[in-house]
Write an enzyme that holds these catalytic residues in place. Sequence first.
Site, PDB file in Angstrom:
ATOM      1  N   ALA A   7     112.368 -35.420 -17.464  1.00  0.00           N
ATOM      2  CA  ALA A   7     113.789 -35.149 -17.204  1.00  0.00           C
ATOM      3  C   ALA A   7     114.152 -35.685 -15.829  1.00  0.00           C
ATOM      4  O   ALA A   7     113.981 -35.018 -14.808  1.00  0.00           O
ATOM      5  CB  ALA A   7     114.055 -33.642 -17.293  1.00  0.00           C
ATOM      6  N   GLY A   9     116.664 -38.045 -12.961  1.00  0.00           N
ATOM      7  CA  GLY A   9     117.967 -37.861 -12.345  1.00  0.00           C
ATOM      8  C   GLY A   9     119.107 -38.398 -13.178  1.00  0.00           C
ATOM      9  O   GLY A   9     120.219 -37.860 -13.140  1.00  0.00           O
ATOM     10  N   LEU A  11     118.357 -40.241 -16.632  1.00  0.00           N
ATOM     11  CA  LEU A  11     117.962 -40.200 -18.040  1.00  0.00           C
ATOM     12  C   LEU A  11     116.852 -39.195 -18.272  1.00  0.00           C
ATOM     13  O   LEU A  11     115.992 -38.972 -17.411  1.00  0.00           O
ATOM     14  CB  LEU A  11     117.488 -41.579 -18.508  1.00  0.00           C
ATOM     15  N   LYS A  13     113.769 -38.830 -20.709  1.00  0.00           N
ATOM     16  CA  LYS A  13     112.960 -39.611 -21.636  1.00  0.00           C
ATOM     17  C   LYS A  13     112.083 -38.674 -22.460  1.00  0.00           C
ATOM     18  O   LYS A  13     111.468 -37.751 -21.910  1.00  0.00           O
ATOM     19  CB  LYS A  13     112.074 -40.607 -20.887  1.00  0.00           C
ATOM     20  N   GLU A  70     105.450 -35.438 -11.451  1.00  0.00           N
ATOM     21  CA  GLU A  70     105.882 -36.658 -12.137  1.00  0.00           C
ATOM     22  C   GLU A  70     105.052 -37.884 -11.772  1.00  0.00           C
ATOM     23  O   GLU A  70     104.849 -38.775 -12.607  1.00  0.00           O
ATOM     24  CB  GLU A  70     107.367 -36.926 -11.868  1.00  0.00           C
ATOM     25  N   GLY A 121     118.401 -47.918 -10.273  1.00  0.00           N
ATOM     26  CA  GLY A 121     119.470 -47.791 -11.250  1.00  0.00           C
ATOM     27  C   GLY A 121     120.686 -47.068 -10.709  1.00  0.00           C
ATOM     28  O   GLY A 121     121.821 -47.362 -11.100  1.00  0.00           O
ATOM     29  N   GLN A 125     124.529 -48.542 -10.794  1.00  0.00           N
ATOM     30  CA  GLN A 125     125.685 -47.832 -11.346  1.00  0.00           C
ATOM     31  C   GLN A 125     126.763 -47.587 -10.298  1.00  0.00           C
ATOM     32  O   GLN A 125     127.944 -47.835 -10.534  1.00  0.00           O
ATOM     33  CB  GLN A 125     125.237 -46.505 -11.945  1.00  0.00           C
ATOM     34  N   TYR A 137     126.721 -48.185 -17.899  1.00  0.00           N
ATOM     35  CA  TYR A 137     125.581 -48.964 -17.407  1.00  0.00           C
ATOM     36  C   TYR A 137     125.353 -50.210 -18.260  1.00  0.00           C
ATOM     37  O   TYR A 137     125.108 -51.295 -17.733  1.00  0.00           O
ATOM     38  CB  TYR A 137     124.323 -48.086 -17.409  1.00  0.00           C
ATOM     39  N   SER A 225     113.281 -46.763 -16.084  1.00  0.00           N
ATOM     40  CA  SER A 225     114.442 -46.807 -16.970  1.00  0.00           C
ATOM     41  C   SER A 225     115.499 -47.814 -16.541  1.00  0.00           C
ATOM     42  O   SER A 225     116.368 -48.174 -17.336  1.00  0.00           O
ATOM     43  CB  SER A 225     115.065 -45.412 -17.073  1.00  0.00           C
TER      44      SER A 225
END
Length: 266
Positions: A7, A9, A11, A13, A70, A121, A125, A137, A225
């Site tokens: 989980a 920031g 997306l 997955k 993570e 990413g 954005q 995006y 991602s």
Amino acid sequence: MKIGIDAGGTLTKIVIEKEGERSYQSRLTTELDDIAVWLNQQDCDCIHLTGGNSKELAKRLNCETVSFVEFDAAHKGLEILLKEQDIKLDTYIFTNVGTGTSIHLANTHEQKRVGGIGTGGGMIQGLGYLLTHIKDYQKLTDLAQQGDRECIDLKVKHIYKNSKPPISGELTAANFGHVLHNLDCDFSDADKLASMVGVVGESITTVSIHNAREFKTEDVVYIGSSFYNNPLLREVIENYTRLRGFNPHYVENGAYSGALGSIYLS
């Protein structure tokens, strides 16, 4: 059935393994409530979690959960994917390009975070919206693919017009540094976005290879991602890594390394 979730920031997955088959899917983290409703309908006794929003997701789940760091989860999942894709590396840098970028020194046994950078990413954005007012995006990355950086980015070859440069002429001397020399150009949104993706990719690459050089490896594995629907970012990073004398590796489904790895950590 085994379920692993990263989980992040931007997306969330999800990796599901069932009867020897593996599936991958991603959802916006802003849809965490809907994700939880769907997960609560699945036949799974325990869900493995990682990522910055894992605690928020765990609060919404009815079943047992277990959470992992993570960085360790991403390394475990990456090692699985490297083996499955027959990419043999001993010591390497892996660069996880998500909302931001995290950089790790790794081998087959362990990983150590050695740096990071705020470009990723999230910058694509946010800055993409400021440049074009496009929020989506995929629309941003589709349009960037159509752009031309020639009138916007100053390359070494532009400075050494009539002489041989001491370094590769294709290296960027100054991102956005060619604008004032080309005021007669029509700077389209596509051109602006292509240059923006360029500065993101080149910044990530520069930090990655500096770490690779420091830790005496020539191999950099790029996952995350931010590569979703973004062939230009991948192209910039792969080309720039090679131009600087290092070996880029792109792993299929690398964005799911954390979710996958969480399933196999204990």
